[in-house]
Design a protein around this motif. Structure first.
Motif, PDB file in Angstrom:
ATOM      1  N   GLY A 112       0.814  -1.197   0.000  1.00 24.68           N
ATOM      2  CA  GLY A 112       0.000   0.000   0.000  1.00 24.68           C
ATOM      3  C   GLY A 112       0.855   1.257   0.000  1.00 24.68           C
ATOM      4  N   PRO A 113       0.222   2.438  -0.016  1.00 22.28           N
ATOM      5  CA  PRO A 113       0.974   3.688  -0.060  1.00 22.28           C
ATOM      6  C   PRO A 113       1.920   3.862   1.127  1.00 22.28           C
ATOM      7  CG  PRO A 113      -1.303   4.077  -0.672  1.00 22.28           C
ATOM      8  CD  PRO A 113      -1.228   2.660  -0.204  1.00 22.28           C
ATOM      9  N   ARG A 114       1.466   3.515   2.343  1.00 19.39           N
ATOM     10  CA  ARG A 114       2.336   3.711   3.504  1.00 19.39           C
ATOM     11  C   ARG A 114       3.552   2.796   3.456  1.00 19.39           C
ATOM     12  NH1 ARG A 114      -1.443   4.722   8.894  1.00 19.39           N
ATOM     13  NH2 ARG A 114      -2.508   6.590   8.101  1.00 19.39           N
ATOM     14  N   GLN A 248      -1.282   8.033   1.670  1.00 17.36           N
ATOM     15  CA  GLN A 248      -2.406   7.140   1.984  1.00 17.36           C
ATOM     16  C   GLN A 248      -3.719   7.901   1.933  1.00 17.36           C
ATOM     17  OE1 GLN A 248      -2.022   3.855   2.739  1.00 17.36           O
ATOM     18  NE2 GLN A 248      -4.158   3.380   3.232  1.00 17.36           N
ATOM     19  N   ARG A 249      -3.712   9.091   2.485  1.00 21.06           N
ATOM     20  CA  ARG A 249      -4.949   9.894   2.497  1.00 21.06           C
ATOM     21  C   ARG A 249      -5.336  10.337   1.090  1.00 21.06           C
ATOM     22  NH1 ARG A 249      -5.953  15.263   6.301  1.00 21.06           N
ATOM     23  NH2 ARG A 249      -8.154  15.565   5.738  1.00 21.06           N
ATOM     24  N   THR A 252      -6.190   6.728  -1.132  1.00 23.34           N
ATOM     25  CA  THR A 252      -7.251   5.828  -0.682  1.00 23.34           C
ATOM     26  C   THR A 252      -8.597   6.431  -1.011  1.00 23.34           C
ATOM     27  OG1 THR A 252      -5.875   5.022   1.128  1.00 23.34           O
ATOM     28  CG2 THR A 252      -8.236   4.636   1.299  1.00 23.34           C
TER      29      THR A 252
END
Length: 265
Positions: A112-114, A248-249, A252
């Motif tokens: 994921g992005p993180r 992430q923000r 997502t």
């Protein structure tokens, strides 16, 4: 990935780099400036001894009787100058790391992005700083031979370039080996190849034998190098955390709010 998304990630990377730079500046000022001051004190003491030796032999001290005044005072260098340098460095590298993140997302595995942001920050810290540092470690100002500073700077940036290229090659090799060896074995093989190629570069690149003057206190040199590692570690750790949260923000998708069903009349 859309150009607008890359642009938004670039802005967030620069913002994360700015925040990371602020914390890195605090660390640099707290733990990095004392060994720099100690280094300057050693240099001034050696200069005073040389001036006394020349005076004892009836010769003029090098550079004239009067010392040249610094263009920028030491307090300004250790505060405004240090903050400006660290913040500009953080913003610039944050933007570059954000572009690298945009390329790596979805290509470096199912992260994921993180997680991708953390891996990007770790890879950048390793290739851009740690590997070159192991070959050509940082030294306090004015402790090396000034006649070879150009050569030493060239070698350092050459080591950065080699480290980055070898890191990219290791990632590509790991991706290509994964279908045959599996992700874990492919990662270990690529990492081993990176370490081997880096070791060969360490062997064949010339050393900086005159980077530190003879007689310079080893304790001061050790403290300065530890502080240098601490600053970079804080910079990239904070960047990975902050940029990961921002990415992430951004990436997502937000759950859509259901429209209320009208009640029957």
């Amino acid at each position: 990935m859309y150009a607008s998304t890359v642009r938004n990630l670039l802005v967030r990377g620069m913002l994360a780099g700015l925040i990371a730079g602020l914390l890195a500046f605090a660390v640099a000022y707290a733990v990095g400036e004392p060994p720099v001051d100690a280094s300057i004190a050693v240099e001034e003491a050696q200069a005073a001894q040389e001036a006394g030796a020349h005076a004892g032999h009836g010769a003029a001290a090098p550079g004239g009787a009067e010392e040249e005044e610094e263009a920028v005072s030491r307090p300004v260098q250790s505060t405004v100058g240090l903050a400006t340098g660290v913040l500009v460095y953080g913003v610039a590298l944050g933007g570059i790391a954000a572009l690298a993140f945009s390329f790596a997302l979805g290509r470096a595995g199912r992260f994921g992005p993180r997680a991708t942001a953390a891996l990007t920050a770790a890879a950048a810290f390793t290739t851009v700083y740690l590997v070159p540092f192991l070959k050509y470690p940082a030294t306090p100002p004015a402790v090396g031979n000034p006649d070879t500073i150009g050569r030493r700077t060239t070698l350092f940036f050459l080591m950065i370039l080699l480290s980055v290229l070898l890191g990219v090659a290791a990632i590509i090799a790991g991706r290509r080996l994964a279908p045959r060896l599996g992700n874990w074995n492919a990662t270990l093989t690529a990492a081993a190849g990176f370490v081997l190629a880096t070791g060969l570069a360490f062997v064949f690149l010339p050393p900086n034998s005159d980077a530190v003057k003879p007689g310079f206190p080893a304790a001061v040199l050790w403290e300065f190098r530890l502080a240098s590692v601490a600053v970079q570690l804080v910079l990239w750790t904070v960047f990975g955390i902050v940029f990961g949260a921002l990415a992430q923000r951004l990436l997502t998708p937000r759950p859509s709010t259901p429209h209320p069903t009208p009640l029957p009349a």
